[in-house]
Design an enzyme around this catalytic site. Structure first.
Site, short mmCIF file in Angstrom:
data_model
loop_
_atom_site.label_atom_id
_atom_site.label_comp_id
_atom_site.label_asym_id
_atom_site.label_seq_id
_atom_site.Cartn_x
_atom_site.Cartn_y
_atom_site.Cartn_z
N ASP A 22 -0.67 -1.08 5.53
CA ASP A 22 -0.23 -2.22 4.99
C ASP A 22 0.02 -3.51 5.86
O ASP A 22 0.90 -3.47 6.74
CB ASP A 22 1.09 -1.80 3.89
CG ASP A 22 1.44 -3.19 3.06
OD1 ASP A 22 1.53 -4.32 3.83
OD2 ASP A 22 1.61 -3.02 2.05
N THR B 269 -1.46 -1.24 -11.41
CA THR B 269 -2.89 -1.49 -11.68
C THR B 269 -3.55 -2.20 -10.60
O THR B 269 -4.76 -2.17 -10.64
CB THR B 269 -2.77 -2.70 -12.63
OG1 THR B 269 -2.27 -4.00 -12.07
CG2 THR B 269 -1.89 -2.56 -13.95
N ASP C 215 3.37 -5.44 5.79
CA ASP C 215 4.26 -4.65 6.38
C ASP C 215 4.27 -4.59 7.89
O ASP C 215 5.18 -4.72 8.73
CB ASP C 215 4.49 -3.29 5.96
CG ASP C 215 4.91 -3.35 4.51
OD1 ASP C 215 5.86 -4.25 3.96
OD2 ASP C 215 4.85 -2.37 3.61
N ARG D 265 0.11 -7.48 -4.98
CA ARG D 265 -0.74 -6.68 -5.92
C ARG D 265 0.26 -5.74 -6.69
O ARG D 265 0.92 -5.10 -6.08
CB ARG D 265 -1.61 -5.45 -5.20
CG ARG D 265 -2.66 -6.30 -4.51
CD ARG D 265 -3.91 -5.28 -4.02
NE ARG D 265 -3.23 -4.13 -3.44
CZ ARG D 265 -3.97 -2.88 -2.68
NH1 ARG D 265 -5.46 -3.02 -3.09
NH2 ARG D 265 -3.62 -2.10 -2.47
C1 PRP Z 1 -2.56 -7.26 0.43
C2 PRP Z 1 -3.46 -8.26 1.37
C3 PRP Z 1 -4.13 -8.93 0.33
C4 PRP Z 1 -4.55 -7.75 -0.70
C5 PRP Z 1 -5.79 -7.03 -0.74
O1 PRP Z 1 -1.57 -8.20 0.16
O2 PRP Z 1 -2.84 -8.87 2.24
O3 PRP Z 1 -3.88 -9.89 -0.09
O4 PRP Z 1 -3.22 -7.01 -0.70
O5 PRP Z 1 -5.75 -6.21 -1.87
P1 PRP Z 1 -7.09 -6.51 -3.00
O6 PRP Z 1 -8.13 -6.82 -2.26
O7 PRP Z 1 -6.90 -5.20 -3.78
O8 PRP Z 1 -6.40 -7.87 -3.84
P2 PRP Z 1 -0.25 -7.47 -0.89
O9 PRP Z 1 -0.63 -7.63 -2.36
O10 PRP Z 1 0.20 -6.01 -0.07
O11 PRP Z 1 1.02 -8.63 -0.49
P3 PRP Z 1 1.69 -9.02 0.94
O12 PRP Z 1 0.74 -9.80 1.65
O13 PRP Z 1 2.65 -9.66 0.28
O14 PRP Z 1 2.24 -7.58 1.45
N1 URA Z 2 -3.34 -4.38 1.39
C1 URA Z 2 -3.20 -3.91 2.71
O1 URA Z 2 -2.49 -4.35 3.38
N2 URA Z 2 -3.97 -2.77 3.21
C2 URA Z 2 -5.01 -2.25 2.43
O2 URA Z 2 -5.39 -1.11 2.92
C3 URA Z 2 -5.00 -2.57 1.11
C4 URA Z 2 -4.56 -3.86 0.69
#
Ligand code: PRP
Ligand code: URA
Length: 217
Positions: free
Chosen positions: A208, A116, A211, A112
């Site tokens: 997160d 944005t 993380d 993400r």
């Molecule tokens: C997180 C999560 C989803 C997304 C959800 O991933 O694992 O993929 O955010 O958010 P959305 O519904 O608003 O799209 P992130 O983008 O943080 O990436 P990561 O898994 O690499 O930490």
């Molecule tokens: N991605 C995450 O990992 N946690 C949230 O709460 C939203 C998006």
């Protein structure tokens, strides 16, 4: 917390078994260490996968027991495809593989944009013959829905017909976005939380997920 009826569709299931709710509280707890968090994600994926795969097609198979021959059942058709959304979705793969060890695994790479909150695509690769496979998309978090909607679009473009998405914690905006974006997709989650904050994180949520699974923060 929202209830299932609010979404009024048989394409959306909240898996709220008492054991799931118990483990989800442990998962949310900020003092849960990385190792335990990872194990809980795997365990929750098993419970959710069990529910999401309850109508897999079966075919007859002849089995010789020590006493006689009988007609049993086995899973029919091509091997299932598990599709984790990188990176947090990877945490759910082993749980589903423990249920269906012969499954193929594809990947969707998305993150993400921090400003944005829109998904940025960096990779995807799927097993062949997707149109003949049950596709199980896994990602612990469903926030705005942007990431999951993008993953579903990639899968549809690649020919997928039967798509079942498994998330652990969702929020109403994300559930609506996914169900509205695709009239056939099926969505499973363990909880629908209250709302998103200004950074599009789920409240109360669990922070997160990527993380916490990988200890990166
Ligand atoms: C997180 C999560 C989803 C997304 C959800 O991933 O694992 O993929 O955010 O958010 P959305 O519904 O608003 O799209 P992130 O983008 O943080 O990436 P990561 O898994 O690499 O930490
Ligand atoms: N991605 C995450 O990992 N946690 C949230 O709460 C939203 C998006």
């Amino acid at each position: 917390m929202a209830t299932q009826n609010e979404f009024d569709t048989d394409r959306f299931v909240i898996v709220d078994h008492p054991l799931v709710q118990h483990k989800l509280s442990l998962l949310r707890d900020k003092s849960t260490p990385t190792k335990d968090f990872r194990e809980l994600v795997t365990e929750l994926a098993i419970f959710e996968g069990y529910e999401a795969l309850r109508d897999l097609p079966l075919e007859d198979v002849e089995v010789e027991t020590p006493l006689e021959t009988m007609t049993g059942k086995r899973i029919a058709g091509k091997k299932l495809a598990i599709i984790p959304i990188l990176r947090a979705g990877l945490g759910m793969v082993d749980g589903i593989l423990s249920l269906v060890p012969t499954a193929r695994v594809g990947h969707v790479g998305l993150y993400r944009d921090p400003e944005t909150h829109k998904p940025v695509s960096y990779y995807h690769k799927f097993p062949p013959y997707l149109s003949e496979r049950t596709c199980v998309v896994v990602d612990p978090m469903l926030a705005t829905g942007g990431s999951l909607v993008a993953a579903i679009e990639f899968l549809r473009e690649a020919g997928a017909k039967d798509i079942r998405c498994l998330t652990l914690v969702s929020c109403p905006e994300g559930v609506r976005a996914v169900l509205d974006a695709d009239p056939d997709v099926r969505l499973y989650t363990c909880a629908v939380d209250r709302q998103l904050n200004e950074r599009a994180y789920i409240l109360p949520g669990l922070g997160d997920a990527g993380d916490r699974i990988y200890g990166t923060r």
